[in-house]
Design a protein around this motif. Sequence first.
Motif, PDB file in Angstrom:
ATOM      1  N   PRO A  33       0.782  -1.245   0.000  1.00 35.80           N
ATOM      2  CA  PRO A  33       0.000   0.000   0.000  1.00 35.80           C
ATOM      3  C   PRO A  33       0.816   1.299   0.000  1.00 35.80           C
ATOM      4  CG  PRO A  33      -0.974  -1.574   1.502  1.00 35.80           C
ATOM      5  CD  PRO A  33       0.320  -2.175   1.030  1.00 35.80           C
ATOM      6  N   SER A  34       1.996   1.299   0.587  1.00 31.92           N
ATOM      7  CA  SER A  34       2.709   2.569   0.710  1.00 31.92           C
ATOM      8  C   SER A  34       4.051   2.630  -0.025  1.00 31.92           C
ATOM      9  CB  SER A  34       2.950   2.869   2.194  1.00 31.92           C
ATOM     10  OG  SER A  34       3.709   1.824   2.773  1.00 31.92           O
ATOM     11  N   ALA A  35       4.395   1.582  -0.777  1.00 33.12           N
ATOM     12  CA  ALA A  35       5.719   1.583  -1.403  1.00 33.12           C
ATOM     13  C   ALA A  35       5.805   0.549  -2.512  1.00 33.12           C
ATOM     14  CB  ALA A  35       6.790   1.289  -0.354  1.00 33.12           C
ATOM     15  N   GLU A  36       6.844   0.698  -3.307  1.00 29.42           N
ATOM     16  CA  GLU A  36       7.235  -0.337  -4.259  1.00 29.42           C
ATOM     17  C   GLU A  36       8.726  -0.576  -4.061  1.00 29.42           C
ATOM     18  OE1 GLU A  36       8.130  -0.884  -8.942  1.00 29.42           O
ATOM     19  OE2 GLU A  36       6.290   0.174  -8.449  1.00 29.42           O
ATOM     20  N   LEU A  37       9.081  -1.838  -3.922  1.00 24.37           N
ATOM     21  CA  LEU A  37      10.482  -2.214  -3.764  1.00 24.37           C
ATOM     22  C   LEU A  37      10.976  -2.743  -5.101  1.00 24.37           C
ATOM     23  CD1 LEU A  37      10.116  -4.115  -0.374  1.00 24.37           C
ATOM     24  CD2 LEU A  37      10.866  -1.752  -0.725  1.00 24.37           C
ATOM     25  N   TYR A  46      21.845 -12.278   4.636  1.00 20.09           N
ATOM     26  CA  TYR A  46      21.094 -11.026   4.588  1.00 20.09           C
ATOM     27  C   TYR A  46      19.891 -11.088   3.649  1.00 20.09           C
ATOM     28  CZ  TYR A  46      24.815  -8.624   7.048  1.00 20.09           C
ATOM     29  OH  TYR A  46      25.727  -8.228   7.989  1.00 20.09           O
ATOM     30  N   LEU A  47      18.800 -10.501   4.105  1.00 17.29           N
ATOM     31  CA  LEU A  47      17.667 -10.209   3.239  1.00 17.29           C
ATOM     32  C   LEU A  47      17.892  -8.777   2.785  1.00 17.29           C
ATOM     33  CD1 LEU A  47      14.983 -11.152   2.041  1.00 17.29           C
ATOM     34  CD2 LEU A  47      13.866 -10.149   4.041  1.00 17.29           C
ATOM     35  N   CYS A  48      18.002  -8.565   1.495  1.00 12.73           N
ATOM     36  CA  CYS A  48      18.378  -7.254   0.956  1.00 12.73           C
ATOM     37  C   CYS A  48      17.221  -6.625   0.189  1.00 12.73           C
ATOM     38  CB  CYS A  48      19.574  -7.393   0.018  1.00 12.73           C
ATOM     39  SG  CYS A  48      21.008  -8.149   0.795  1.00 12.73           S
ATOM     40  N   PHE A  49      16.975  -5.384   0.493  1.00 19.73           N
ATOM     41  CA  PHE A  49      16.011  -4.580  -0.242  1.00 19.73           C
ATOM     42  C   PHE A  49      16.840  -3.640  -1.102  1.00 19.73           C
ATOM     43  CE2 PHE A  49      13.983  -5.995   3.630  1.00 19.73           C
ATOM     44  CZ  PHE A  49      12.823  -6.558   3.128  1.00 19.73           C
ATOM     45  N   VAL A  50      16.698  -3.790  -2.419  1.00 23.16           N
ATOM     46  CA  VAL A  50      17.613  -3.119  -3.341  1.00 23.16           C
ATOM     47  C   VAL A  50      16.869  -2.087  -4.180  1.00 23.16           C
ATOM     48  CG1 VAL A  50      19.325  -3.446  -5.170  1.00 23.16           C
ATOM     49  CG2 VAL A  50      18.952  -5.272  -3.479  1.00 23.16           C
ATOM     50  N   GLU A  51      17.346  -0.869  -4.119  1.00 20.67           N
ATOM     51  CA  GLU A  51      16.842   0.219  -4.953  1.00 20.67           C
ATOM     52  C   GLU A  51      17.733   0.298  -6.189  1.00 20.67           C
ATOM     53  OE1 GLU A  51      14.599   3.745  -6.007  1.00 20.67           O
ATOM     54  OE2 GLU A  51      14.207   1.963  -4.833  1.00 20.67           O
ATOM     55  N   VAL A  52      17.124   0.530  -7.349  1.00 19.50           N
ATOM     56  CA  VAL A  52      17.878   0.662  -8.597  1.00 19.50           C
ATOM     57  C   VAL A  52      17.772   2.107  -9.068  1.00 19.50           C
ATOM     58  CG1 VAL A  52      18.093  -0.107 -10.991  1.00 19.50           C
ATOM     59  CG2 VAL A  52      17.391  -1.736  -9.216  1.00 19.50           C
ATOM     60  N   LYS A  53      18.921   2.736  -9.298  1.00 24.94           N
ATOM     61  CA  LYS A  53      18.960   4.118  -9.777  1.00 24.94           C
ATOM     62  C   LYS A  53      19.723   4.147 -11.093  1.00 24.94           C
ATOM     63  CE  LYS A  53      17.419   7.084  -7.584  1.00 24.94           C
ATOM     64  NZ  LYS A  53      16.027   7.545  -7.587  1.00 24.94           N
ATOM     65  N   TYR A  54      19.116   4.768 -12.108  1.00 27.19           N
ATOM     66  CA  TYR A  54      19.722   4.818 -13.444  1.00 27.19           C
ATOM     67  C   TYR A  54      19.812   6.257 -13.941  1.00 27.19           C
ATOM     68  CZ  TYR A  54      19.974   4.755 -18.522  1.00 27.19           C
ATOM     69  OH  TYR A  54      20.341   5.006 -19.812  1.00 27.19           O
ATOM     70  N   GLU A  70      12.685  10.970   1.964  1.00 28.92           N
ATOM     71  CA  GLU A  70      11.309  10.457   1.813  1.00 28.92           C
ATOM     72  C   GLU A  70      11.303   9.124   1.076  1.00 28.92           C
ATOM     73  OE1 GLU A  70       7.498   9.735   2.286  1.00 28.92           O
ATOM     74  OE2 GLU A  70       8.575  11.350   3.293  1.00 28.92           O
ATOM     75  N   LYS A  71      12.143   8.981   0.070  1.00 29.64           N
ATOM     76  CA  LYS A  71      12.246   7.709  -0.654  1.00 29.64           C
ATOM     77  C   LYS A  71      12.756   6.614   0.286  1.00 29.64           C
ATOM     78  CE  LYS A  71      12.369   5.024  -4.313  1.00 29.64           C
ATOM     79  NZ  LYS A  71      11.177   4.610  -5.031  1.00 29.64           N
ATOM     80  N   ILE A  72      13.734   6.940   1.107  1.00 31.42           N
ATOM     81  CA  ILE A  72      14.251   5.975   2.075  1.00 31.42           C
ATOM     82  C   ILE A  72      13.143   5.549   3.032  1.00 31.42           C
ATOM     83  CG2 ILE A  72      15.821   5.709   4.052  1.00 31.42           C
ATOM     84  CD1 ILE A  72      17.839   7.444   2.433  1.00 31.42           C
ATOM     85  N   ARG A  73      12.338   6.488   3.495  1.00 29.34           N
ATOM     86  CA  ARG A  73      11.222   6.164   4.394  1.00 29.34           C
ATOM     87  C   ARG A  73      10.236   5.208   3.711  1.00 29.34           C
ATOM     88  NH1 ARG A  73       9.918   8.807   8.911  1.00 29.34           N
ATOM     89  NH2 ARG A  73       7.695   8.840   8.425  1.00 29.34           N
ATOM     90  N   ARG A  74       9.944   5.460   2.432  1.00 29.10           N
ATOM     91  CA  ARG A  74       9.014   4.581   1.703  1.00 29.10           C
ATOM     92  C   ARG A  74       9.602   3.179   1.527  1.00 29.10           C
ATOM     93  NH1 ARG A  74       8.134   9.127  -1.519  1.00 29.10           N
ATOM     94  NH2 ARG A  74       9.278   8.210  -3.236  1.00 29.10           N
ATOM     95  N   ILE A  75      10.884   3.093   1.216  1.00 28.19           N
ATOM     96  CA  ILE A  75      11.538   1.792   1.066  1.00 28.19           C
ATOM     97  C   ILE A  75      11.478   1.037   2.396  1.00 28.19           C
ATOM     98  CG2 ILE A  75      13.754   0.634   0.671  1.00 28.19           C
ATOM     99  CD1 ILE A  75      14.384   2.954  -1.332  1.00 28.19           C
TER     100      ILE A  75
END
Length: 119
Positions: A33-37, A46-54, A70-75
């Motif tokens: 509801p509040s984010a997309e990973l 480790y369980l890793c949550f990975v953001e992709v930046k291009y 704010e993006k970090i908070r959503r992640i």
Amino acid sequence: MNRRKTGWEREEQAAAYLAGQGYEILARNYRCPSAELDIVAREREYLCFVEVKYRHSNRFGGIEGTISHEKIRRICKGARFYLAEKSISPDTPVRFDVVFIVGETFSLLKNAFSYVGFS
């Protein structure tokens, strides 16, 4: 090429890059509801949550500082939701990584930021 298609293609490439680095890809484009990973993966314990930046190029500066608070908070919200939905033990070590793609060059920043809680 539209931005959504480019983003999808770059996330595909990032997933392949991570797999080549020894990550096991568990989910892509996980939505709650509040984010997309972008990518959820396991690397060793480790369980890793990975953001992709291009970015197409570094013409306007590096992309290392492009993840807002704010993006970090959503992640982090998305990570918390994922952990609860999948009934993952609170003892599981979690890490937040970022794959930076500039042109065709990939780099991986492990433990890019810490969990941000909510009050």
